[in-house]
Design an enzyme around this catalytic site. Structure first.
Site, PDB file in Angstrom:
ATOM      1  N   ARG A 118       0.527  -1.786   0.434  1.00 37.67           N
ATOM      2  CA  ARG A 118       0.033  -0.172   0.118  1.00 37.67           C
ATOM      3  C   ARG A 118       0.520   1.457  -0.141  1.00 37.67           C
ATOM      4  O   ARG A 118       1.550   1.200   1.049  1.00 37.67           O
ATOM      5  CB  ARG A 118      -0.392  -0.355   1.372  1.00 37.67           C
ATOM      6  CG  ARG A 118      -1.328  -1.294   0.676  1.00 37.67           C
ATOM      7  CD  ARG A 118      -3.165  -1.255   2.089  1.00 37.67           C
ATOM      8  NE  ARG A 118      -4.140  -2.125   2.099  1.00 37.67           N
ATOM      9  CZ  ARG A 118      -4.965  -2.556   1.214  1.00 37.67           C
ATOM     10  NH1 ARG A 118      -5.223  -1.950  -0.266  1.00 37.67           N
ATOM     11  NH2 ARG A 118      -5.158  -4.138   1.536  1.00 37.67           N
ATOM     12  N   ASP A 119       0.102   1.960  -1.097  1.00 35.10           N
ATOM     13  CA  ASP A 119       1.294   3.561  -1.163  1.00 35.10           C
ATOM     14  C   ASP A 119       1.054   3.898   0.365  1.00 35.10           C
ATOM     15  O   ASP A 119      -0.045   4.436   0.446  1.00 35.10           O
ATOM     16  CB  ASP A 119       0.188   4.221  -2.567  1.00 35.10           C
ATOM     17  CG  ASP A 119       1.343   5.675  -2.557  1.00 35.10           C
ATOM     18  OD1 ASP A 119       1.948   5.849  -3.716  1.00 35.10           O
ATOM     19  OD2 ASP A 119       1.760   6.436  -1.612  1.00 35.10           O
ATOM     20  N   ILE A 120       1.781   5.077   0.357  1.00 36.09           N
ATOM     21  CA  ILE A 120       2.003   5.848   2.338  1.00 36.09           C
ATOM     22  C   ILE A 120       1.370   6.719   2.516  1.00 36.09           C
ATOM     23  O   ILE A 120       0.893   7.683   2.855  1.00 36.09           O
ATOM     24  CB  ILE A 120       3.462   5.720   2.533  1.00 36.09           C
ATOM     25  CG1 ILE A 120       3.660   5.678   4.057  1.00 36.09           C
ATOM     26  CG2 ILE A 120       4.202   7.244   1.569  1.00 36.09           C
ATOM     27  CD1 ILE A 120       5.045   6.043   4.671  1.00 36.09           C
ATOM     28  N   VAL A 130      10.437   7.767  -7.338  1.00 35.89           N
ATOM     29  CA  VAL A 130      11.645   6.365  -6.410  1.00 35.89           C
ATOM     30  C   VAL A 130      11.601   5.814  -7.549  1.00 35.89           C
ATOM     31  O   VAL A 130      10.670   5.386  -8.661  1.00 35.89           O
ATOM     32  CB  VAL A 130      10.302   5.275  -5.421  1.00 35.89           C
ATOM     33  CG1 VAL A 130      11.007   4.429  -5.443  1.00 35.89           C
ATOM     34  CG2 VAL A 130       9.603   6.622  -4.503  1.00 35.89           C
ATOM     35  N   HIS A 178       7.100   1.043 -11.129  1.00 30.83           N
ATOM     36  CA  HIS A 178       6.386   0.571 -10.165  1.00 30.83           C
ATOM     37  C   HIS A 178       4.706   0.913 -10.790  1.00 30.83           C
ATOM     38  O   HIS A 178       5.220   2.415 -10.778  1.00 30.83           O
ATOM     39  CB  HIS A 178       6.466   1.250  -8.685  1.00 30.83           C
ATOM     40  CG  HIS A 178       6.517   2.708  -8.384  1.00 30.83           C
ATOM     41  ND1 HIS A 178       7.963   3.260  -8.503  1.00 30.83           N
ATOM     42  CD2 HIS A 178       5.653   3.915  -8.784  1.00 30.83           C
ATOM     43  CE1 HIS A 178       7.634   4.288  -8.598  1.00 30.83           C
ATOM     44  NE2 HIS A 178       6.522   4.746  -8.422  1.00 30.83           N
ATOM     45  N   HIS A 236       1.075   2.112 -10.578  1.00 30.23           N
ATOM     46  CA  HIS A 236      -0.038   2.347  -9.371  1.00 30.23           C
ATOM     47  C   HIS A 236      -0.951   1.550  -9.369  1.00 30.23           C
ATOM     48  O   HIS A 236      -1.633   1.896 -10.737  1.00 30.23           O
ATOM     49  CB  HIS A 236      -0.284   3.565  -9.543  1.00 30.23           C
ATOM     50  CG  HIS A 236       1.305   4.771  -9.296  1.00 30.23           C
ATOM     51  ND1 HIS A 236       1.383   4.958  -7.448  1.00 30.23           N
ATOM     52  CD2 HIS A 236       2.388   4.900  -9.461  1.00 30.23           C
ATOM     53  CE1 HIS A 236       2.733   6.249  -7.938  1.00 30.23           C
ATOM     54  NE2 HIS A 236       3.327   5.393  -8.541  1.00 30.23           N
TER      55      HIS A 236
END
Ligand code: 5GP
Ligand code: ZN
Length: 116
Positions: free
Chosen positions: A31-33, A98, A102, A104
């Protein structure tokens, strides 16, 4: 290859904690922060690849695995049929922060097009 200064390599290596929602031989998702939707998951290859520009022709399976993970997580999270957004940013103009590729995966609300 593992980049020693890469945040997502450290999450893959479990040196930094994350809420992992999916794991396979080649990819993990967590999970994204700073979630931008009710569900916001980042799907990353275990192997370090900095940006889309660094992809090799032989990386088709590694990239394909990210989309198969998105398919499975969308089902798992319950919004596969309603719809969801999958995005990969590349470099500064797209807002990549980053530098370990990745996907999303965003779901649980409606999205507009074009994105901002
Ligand atoms: P980018 O801007 O590179 O496309 O996406 C990077 C994403 O990583 C952002 O959505 C950001 O919120 C997320 N992120 C940054 N640091 C961390 C962290 O330490 N843990 C988690 N789970 N997500 C992070
Ligand atoms: Zn990395």
């Amino acid at each position: 290859m593992t980049a020693s200064d890469c945040l997502f390599c450290k999450i893959v290596a479990e040196e930094i904690p994350a809420e992992i929602v999916y794991e396979s031989a080649d990819a993990i998702a967590f999970r994204d922060i700073n979630p931008q939707a009710p569900t916001h998951v980042l799907i990353v290859p275990r192997r370090h690849i900095a940006t889309i520009n660094e992809l090799e022709n032989s990386d088709t399976d590694a990239v394909g695995q990210l989309f198969l993970a998105a398919r499975d997580i969308a089902r798992q999270e319950g919004f596969a049929d309603d719809g969801y957004r999958v995005t990969m940013n590349c470099n500064g103009a797209a807002g990549q922060t980053v530098f370990h590729i990745h996907l999303h995966l965003l779901g649980g609300r409606n999205f507009t097009w074009p994105p901002g």
